[in-house]
Design a protein around this motif. Structure first.
Motif, PDB file in Angstrom:
ATOM      1  N   GLU A 198       0.793  -1.231   0.000  1.00 33.20           N
ATOM      2  CA  GLU A 198       0.000   0.000   0.000  1.00 33.20           C
ATOM      3  C   GLU A 198       0.825   1.281   0.000  1.00 33.20           C
ATOM      4  O   GLU A 198       0.264   2.366   0.157  1.00 33.20           O
ATOM      5  CB  GLU A 198      -0.951   0.003   1.208  1.00 33.20           C
ATOM      6  N   THR A 231      -1.417   2.466  -3.804  1.00 36.03           N
ATOM      7  CA  THR A 231      -1.559   3.345  -2.646  1.00 36.03           C
ATOM      8  C   THR A 231      -3.009   3.736  -2.376  1.00 36.03           C
ATOM      9  O   THR A 231      -3.305   4.278  -1.314  1.00 36.03           O
ATOM     10  CB  THR A 231      -0.720   4.619  -2.834  1.00 36.03           C
ATOM     11  N   ALA A 253      -7.122   2.523  -2.094  1.00 37.66           N
ATOM     12  CA  ALA A 253      -7.889   1.325  -1.750  1.00 37.66           C
ATOM     13  C   ALA A 253      -8.743   0.816  -2.912  1.00 37.66           C
ATOM     14  O   ALA A 253      -8.841  -0.397  -3.131  1.00 37.66           O
ATOM     15  CB  ALA A 253      -8.778   1.612  -0.539  1.00 37.66           C
ATOM     16  N   LYS A 277      -7.000  -1.315  -5.644  1.00 44.93           N
ATOM     17  CA  LYS A 277      -6.617  -2.582  -5.021  1.00 44.93           C
ATOM     18  C   LYS A 277      -7.818  -3.517  -4.932  1.00 44.93           C
ATOM     19  O   LYS A 277      -7.725  -4.704  -5.272  1.00 44.93           O
ATOM     20  CB  LYS A 277      -6.048  -2.292  -3.625  1.00 44.93           C
ATOM     21  N   ASP A 328      -9.177   0.175   5.128  1.00 44.75           N
ATOM     22  CA  ASP A 328      -9.953   0.590   3.961  1.00 44.75           C
ATOM     23  C   ASP A 328     -11.441   0.656   4.283  1.00 44.75           C
ATOM     24  O   ASP A 328     -11.979  -0.199   4.989  1.00 44.75           O
ATOM     25  CB  ASP A 328      -9.754  -0.399   2.805  1.00 44.75           C
ATOM     26  N   ASP A 384      -3.603   8.408   0.579  1.00 43.41           N
ATOM     27  CA  ASP A 384      -4.861   7.932  -0.005  1.00 43.41           C
ATOM     28  C   ASP A 384      -6.072   8.673   0.532  1.00 43.41           C
ATOM     29  O   ASP A 384      -6.018   9.398   1.526  1.00 43.41           O
ATOM     30  CB  ASP A 384      -5.015   6.420   0.160  1.00 43.41           C
TER      31      ASP A 384
END
Length: 588
Positions: free
Chosen positions: A43, A287, A289, A292, A309, A435
């Motif tokens: 992350e 980086t 959420a 990802k 997250d 983020d």
């Protein structure tokens, strides 16, 4: 009429059979996965792959895929248990607890690499550890992980000072603190008994590096990692969006554990099998959420961490994974994490340095319960102290007098600090990570402080830049978390210890009374007396309020069912060597 219905039904069946045959042929014609590749995510941008310099959780995860140390934590046991890794066995320890003698495992080879003659990795020896520990102390390197041995090993600090102004240090000079008795015998001599010393030897800062690689690559060494680990990385660039590791073809004979706690008994089907199981690891740097999560849903990631997250609020209900994901063969794992999140007040900044009332006022104005509900769905533990549950020094019944949400008292303290209703107080900056989720958490803090008249500006940073600011004492406030490096609350208390500043989480408190109590406590072996001192340290921190402890959160993640042998803890580094991919399950 009856005959017409039969014809329609027959036609429908034929159409469905044709559709099924088409879809099956399409699936059968799609390429099958034949190589075991583990797809993971990190992350944050990785700052370095040099073990001496890797100081954050994100970099350490990558370092440990390539490098190794003398000891590691047993993969399948709790309470956490140190076991030999590059050492043949646990050390022989002198009666005065000062001398630790290790036997080095024979036959271990460094990765094949151009830094060695003919590109073939040579055998690891005790001399490599001597070199690596001296390198930690080299004044020219200014290693971030020097704190692991600073004032811990005899003559090491004198050696460091001796070469402070020299062009280069003499690595061939023998020092008592770390020496090779022979090719396979390594000996450490401590300056004083240190109950945490063996823990340090399992941390990435004490991983072994070959002198040939450091000298061959020079300033570029961090970009050309050469270790003894289960995986190899051809080259590294801090700007890379993904890192690709390949199985080390010369990895030693290392086997899957044959003992475990009850929870992991099902993994013992792999007991005694040669490691590693996967051929390749692809680690994406993600980086944010949302990207990802999307990659995981598509099956392009095998495992993801959703601890911090917001997606966790959507996919986990009452501690259970939502049915839609369960039906897709996705598994939820949630384990206690030894960690604490903070909003840190930089006590090197003149505004906070000598104004205790200001620090306490801001702590009283922060709504921890609201924070936990909004960002963690009440699954985290509201933090009353720096020490998380699960470590000696944590008290479940303890209430921090400045950890209570009390707006009126906060306003009173702010006035006593010299800033009634915030008048005269300049706008404060809160440095946060990159983020969107971290920005939202910063804005929550901003709204809390606005209720007492304190103005906050939230500043986003990529993670390496945030750490750089913290280390340079260049923040006013910053948000950060700390996860335990080893299972001892000392790892959290050291964050405020004067000689460790600047460093850690960047509080820069430098308080002599705290330092004296800390030094007394950490010199003791685990005992009820030491635990009482740990509790006193917690109470002292609460009064001095160098930071706001927000929550202790559980580690929460998702994995596809084809990933085998996955378990997680704060101390599991380099554990990708234990994972397996069930190709049959993945292809279906």
């Amino acid at each position: 009429m009856h005959m017409k219905n039969l014809i329609r039904i027959a036609a429908l069946i034929l159409m469905l059979l044709a559709l099924w045959a088409y879809l099956k042929s399409k699936k059968d014609s799609s390429p099958k996965v034949t190589e075991k590749v583990l797809y993971t995510a990190n992350e944050a941008q990785i700052k370095t792959l040099d073990p001496a310099q890797a100081e954050d959780h994100y970099s350490n995860r990558e370092v440990a895929k390539v490098y190794e140390g003398l000891l590691e934590f047993h993969y399948l046991k709790k309470p956490f248990e140190l076991t030999p890794n590059l050492a043949e066995e646990m050390p022989e320890v002198s009666a005065d607890q000062l001398v630790y003698t290790f036997k080095i495992r024979r036959g271990v080879k460094f990765h094949d690499n151009p830094c060695f003659p003919n590109g073939k990795g040579r055998e690891l020896t005790a001399h490599d550890f001597v070199y690596s520990f001296k390198r930690l102390a080299d004044p020219k390197l200014q290693a971030k992980n020097f704190w692991l041995i600073n004032n811990n090993l005899k003559e090491v600090n004198a050696w460091r000072e001796r070469y402070a102004d020299a062009i280069q240090a003499n690595y061939d000079e023998e020092i008592e603190g770390v020496k090779a008795i022979d090719r396979y015998t390594l000996q450490f001599t401590l300056t004083r008994p240190n109950p945490q010393f063996l823990y340090f030897l399992g941390m990435s800062g004490c991983y072994v590096v070959p002198r040939e690689a450091v000298e061959h690559y020079g300033m570029e060494f961090t970009n050309h990692p050469v270790g003894t680990g289960a995986f190899m990385l051809e080259a590294f660039n801090p700007q890379d969006s993904k890192l690709v590791y390949r199985k080390n073809p010369t990895f030693r004979d290392k086997r899957f554990p044959s003992e475990s706690i009850e929870e992991y008994k099902h993994m013992l089907a792999y007991a005694g099998k040669q490691l590693p199981f996967v051929d390749k690891i692809v680690t994406y740097i993600l980086t944010e959420a949302q990207p990802k999560w999307l990659k995981f849903k598509k099956g392009d990631l095998d495992i993801i961490d959703i601890t911090k997250d917001k997606i966790a609020l959507d996919v986990v209900r009452n501690g259970e994974l939502i049915p839609d994901l369960k039906e897709k063969g996705i598994n939820l794992y949630s384990v206690a994490e030894l960690s604490t999140t903070y909003v840190v007040m930089n006590c090197a900044n003149p505004l906070f340095k000598d104004n205790l009332k200001l620090r306490q006022a801001m702590a009283l104005a922060f709504d921890k319960e609201g924070y936990n509900k909004l960002f963690h769905n009440n699954t985290a533990v509201v933090a009353q102290s720096t020490v998380p549950p699960g470590l000696a020094g944590y008290r479940e019944d303890y209430i921090n007098p400045y950890g209570i949400y009390d707006i009126e008292k906060a306003k009173q303290y702010l006035a006593e600090a010299g800033y009634p209703e915030g008048k005269g107080l300049p706008e404060l900056t809160l440095d946060a990570g990159p983020d969107a989720e971290l920005r939202l958490k910063g804005e929550f803090f901003q709204k809390c402080m606005a209720k007492i008249g304190v103005r906050i500006k939230v500043v986003g940073n990529i993670f390496p830049e945030l750490i750089k600011k913290i280390n340079n004492q260049a923040t006013m406030l910053h948000s950060i978390s700390w996860s335990a490096d080893y299972p001892d609350a000392q790892n959290f208390f050291m964050l405020l210890y004067g000689p460790y500043q600047p460093g850690g989480i960047g509080s820069n408190l430098n308080d002599s009374a705290y330092d004296a109590l800390y030094e007394k406590a950490v010199a003791m072996l685990d005992s009820p007396e030491r635990t009482r001192l740990y509790e006193q340290l917690n109470e002292m921190i609460a009064e001095k309020t160098p930071f706001i402890c927000t929550v202790h959160f559980p580690h929460t993640g998702l994995q596809h069912g084809w990933v085998k042998n996955y378990c997680w803890s704060n101390f599991h580094y380099g554990t990708e060597q234990y994972f397996d991919i069930d190709l049959e399950q993945k292809n279906n």
